[in-house]
Write a protein that holds these residues in place. Structure first.
Motif, PDB file in Angstrom:
ATOM      1  N   PHE A 111      -6.786  -5.174  -2.241  1.00  0.00           N
ATOM      2  CA  PHE A 111      -5.843  -4.498  -3.378  1.00  0.00           C
ATOM      3  C   PHE A 111      -4.580  -3.884  -2.625  1.00  0.00           C
ATOM      4  N   ILE A 112      -5.180  -3.021  -1.738  1.00  0.00           N
ATOM      5  CA  ILE A 112      -3.746  -2.119  -1.102  1.00  0.00           C
ATOM      6  C   ILE A 112      -2.920  -2.888  -0.279  1.00  0.00           C
ATOM      7  N   SER A 113      -3.627  -3.801   0.401  1.00  0.00           N
ATOM      8  CA  SER A 113      -2.491  -4.838   1.498  1.00  0.00           C
ATOM      9  C   SER A 113      -1.667  -5.673   0.530  1.00  0.00           C
ATOM     10  N   SER A 114      -2.050  -5.875  -0.804  1.00  0.00           N
ATOM     11  CA  SER A 114      -1.172  -6.681  -1.560  1.00  0.00           C
ATOM     12  C   SER A 114      -0.158  -5.746  -2.351  1.00  0.00           C
ATOM     13  N   SER A 115      -0.102  -4.620  -2.091  1.00  0.00           N
ATOM     14  CA  SER A 115       0.690  -3.557  -2.737  1.00  0.00           C
ATOM     15  C   SER A 115       1.618  -3.049  -2.077  1.00  0.00           C
ATOM     16  N   ASN A 116       3.025  -2.727  -2.669  1.00  0.00           N
ATOM     17  CA  ASN A 116       4.074  -2.427  -2.075  1.00  0.00           C
ATOM     18  C   ASN A 116       3.954  -0.831  -1.684  1.00  0.00           C
ATOM     19  N   PHE A 117       3.587  -0.177  -2.817  1.00  0.00           N
ATOM     20  CA  PHE A 117       3.482   1.279  -2.829  1.00  0.00           C
ATOM     21  C   PHE A 117       1.962   1.701  -3.002  1.00  0.00           C
ATOM     22  N   PHE A 118       1.407   3.032  -2.385  1.00  0.00           N
ATOM     23  CA  PHE A 118       0.287   3.705  -2.632  1.00  0.00           C
ATOM     24  C   PHE A 118       0.484   5.205  -2.976  1.00  0.00           C
TER      25      PHE A 118
ATOM     26  N   LEU B 267      -1.763  -0.549   6.498  1.00  0.00           N
ATOM     27  CA  LEU B 267      -1.485  -1.794   5.751  1.00  0.00           C
ATOM     28  C   LEU B 267      -0.352  -2.234   5.334  1.00  0.00           C
ATOM     29  N   GLY B 268       0.723  -1.247   5.655  1.00  0.00           N
ATOM     30  CA  GLY B 268       2.163  -1.603   5.387  1.00  0.00           C
ATOM     31  C   GLY B 268       2.658  -1.305   3.946  1.00  0.00           C
ATOM     32  N   THR B 269       1.538  -0.370   3.247  1.00  0.00           N
ATOM     33  CA  THR B 269       2.250   0.203   1.865  1.00  0.00           C
ATOM     34  C   THR B 269       2.970   1.386   2.006  1.00  0.00           C
ATOM     35  N   VAL B 270       3.911   1.735   1.232  1.00  0.00           N
ATOM     36  CA  VAL B 270       4.808   2.985   1.416  1.00  0.00           C
ATOM     37  C   VAL B 270       4.148   4.062   0.599  1.00  0.00           C
ATOM     38  N   PRO B 271       3.830   5.047   1.282  1.00  0.00           N
ATOM     39  CA  PRO B 271       3.067   6.192   0.641  1.00  0.00           C
ATOM     40  C   PRO B 271       4.241   7.013  -0.259  1.00  0.00           C
ATOM     41  N   ILE B 272       3.615   7.044  -1.610  1.00  0.00           N
ATOM     42  CA  ILE B 272       4.121   7.948  -2.583  1.00  0.00           C
ATOM     43  C   ILE B 272       3.232   9.456  -2.563  1.00  0.00           C
ATOM     44  N   THR B 273       3.837  10.422  -1.788  1.00  0.00           N
ATOM     45  CA  THR B 273       3.100  11.612  -1.495  1.00  0.00           C
ATOM     46  C   THR B 273       3.758  12.704  -1.466  1.00  0.00           C
ATOM     47  N   PRO B 274       2.866  13.976  -1.845  1.00  0.00           N
ATOM     48  CA  PRO B 274       3.576  15.174  -1.649  1.00  0.00           C
ATOM     49  C   PRO B 274       3.391  15.927  -0.574  1.00  0.00           C
ATOM     50  N   TYR B 275       2.627  15.104   0.689  1.00  0.00           N
ATOM     51  CA  TYR B 275       2.405  16.041   1.684  1.00  0.00           C
ATOM     52  C   TYR B 275       2.638  15.183   3.016  1.00  0.00           C
ATOM     53  N   GLY B 276       3.735  14.611   2.802  1.00  0.00           N
ATOM     54  CA  GLY B 276       4.310  13.683   4.000  1.00  0.00           C
ATOM     55  C   GLY B 276       4.778  14.616   5.129  1.00  0.00           C
TER      56      GLY B 276
ATOM     57  N   GLU C 109      11.775  -3.785   1.942  1.00  0.00           N
ATOM     58  CA  GLU C 109      11.143  -4.257   3.331  1.00  0.00           C
ATOM     59  C   GLU C 109      11.644  -3.439   4.415  1.00  0.00           C
ATOM     60  N   LYS C 110      12.770  -2.764   4.397  1.00  0.00           N
ATOM     61  CA  LYS C 110      13.213  -1.696   5.316  1.00  0.00           C
ATOM     62  C   LYS C 110      12.275  -0.515   5.337  1.00  0.00           C
ATOM     63  N   MET C 111      11.713  -0.013   4.365  1.00  0.00           N
ATOM     64  CA  MET C 111      10.882   0.899   4.123  1.00  0.00           C
ATOM     65  C   MET C 111       9.224   0.564   4.599  1.00  0.00           C
ATOM     66  N   LYS C 112       8.902  -0.672   4.420  1.00  0.00           N
ATOM     67  CA  LYS C 112       7.655  -1.227   4.952  1.00  0.00           C
ATOM     68  C   LYS C 112       7.626  -1.227   6.624  1.00  0.00           C
ATOM     69  N   VAL C 113       8.846  -1.787   6.950  1.00  0.00           N
ATOM     70  CA  VAL C 113       8.831  -1.671   8.528  1.00  0.00           C
ATOM     71  C   VAL C 113       9.086  -0.447   9.030  1.00  0.00           C
ATOM     72  N   ASN C 114       9.537   0.588   8.538  1.00  0.00           N
ATOM     73  CA  ASN C 114       9.555   1.820   8.975  1.00  0.00           C
ATOM     74  C   ASN C 114       8.176   2.399   8.726  1.00  0.00           C
ATOM     75  N   VAL C 115       7.267   2.317   7.710  1.00  0.00           N
ATOM     76  CA  VAL C 115       6.014   2.520   7.675  1.00  0.00           C
ATOM     77  C   VAL C 115       5.204   2.108   8.868  1.00  0.00           C
ATOM     78  N   LEU C 116       5.178   0.737   9.061  1.00  0.00           N
ATOM     79  CA  LEU C 116       4.265   0.098  10.063  1.00  0.00           C
ATOM     80  C   LEU C 116       4.831   0.646  11.392  1.00  0.00           C
ATOM     81  N   ASN C 117       6.268   1.041  11.668  1.00  0.00           N
ATOM     82  CA  ASN C 117       6.595   1.567  13.014  1.00  0.00           C
ATOM     83  C   ASN C 117       5.838   3.209  13.071  1.00  0.00           C
ATOM     84  N   HIS C 118       6.036   3.644  11.962  1.00  0.00           N
ATOM     85  CA  HIS C 118       5.690   5.040  12.120  1.00  0.00           C
ATOM     86  C   HIS C 118       4.011   4.986  12.362  1.00  0.00           C
TER      87      HIS C 118
END
Length: 135
Positions: free
Chosen positions: A2-9, A29-38, A76-85
């Motif tokens: 489920f998480i790996s098929s999602s764009n955001f978490f 898994l490459g999902t972009v976090p929506i977070t208050p504590y990044g 796609e840019k955000m997902k690449v940045n997430v995976l790189n981070h």
């Protein structure tokens, strides 16, 4: 799956500490976090680069709206940045490399209320994990 098929978490805070393992797992898994504590990660996540950040409910609403309307190219840019981070700072190999070269922040083993893991362990009669500096 489920998480790996999602764009955001949506990474809500944990019960005892704000930073919880689910943000690292979702980034793996490459999902972009929506977070208050990044800002608690090292280095910090960047809003609109590798996360969507919020501080209150109205900002959370704006983040969710952005997630629902983001262009495919920007996503796609955000997902690449997430995976790189993740690869550069959160993976086990990068953690070991940073640990061995002492590039981790000094407060790595401090929790949110300022108690070190060792002081907590001592309180329960457990041995220290980190030796005291020699004077």
């Amino acid at each position: 799956e489920f998480i790996s098929s999602s764009n955001f978490f949506l990474t809500a805070p944990g019960t005892a500490m704000p930073l919880c393992h689910h943000i690292v797992e979702s980034m793996f898994l490459g999902t972009v976090p929506i977070t208050p504590y990044g800002n608690l990660l090292f280095p910090k996540l960047e809003n609109d680069i590798n996360s969507l950040s919020f501080n209150n409910y109205s900002e959370l609403y704006e983040c969710i709206n952005k997630a629902l309307t983001i262009s495919d190219n920007e996503l796609e840019k955000m997902k690449v940045n997430v995976l790189n981070h993740y690869d550069n700072y959160l993976s086990s190999s990068s953690f070991l490399n940073h640990f061995q070269t002492f590039r981790l922040p000094i407060n790595l083993y401090m929790n949110i209320d300022g108690h070190t893991l060792d002081s907590r362990r001592e309180r329960f009669g457990l041995p220290r994990l980190f030796p005291l500096p020699k004077s």
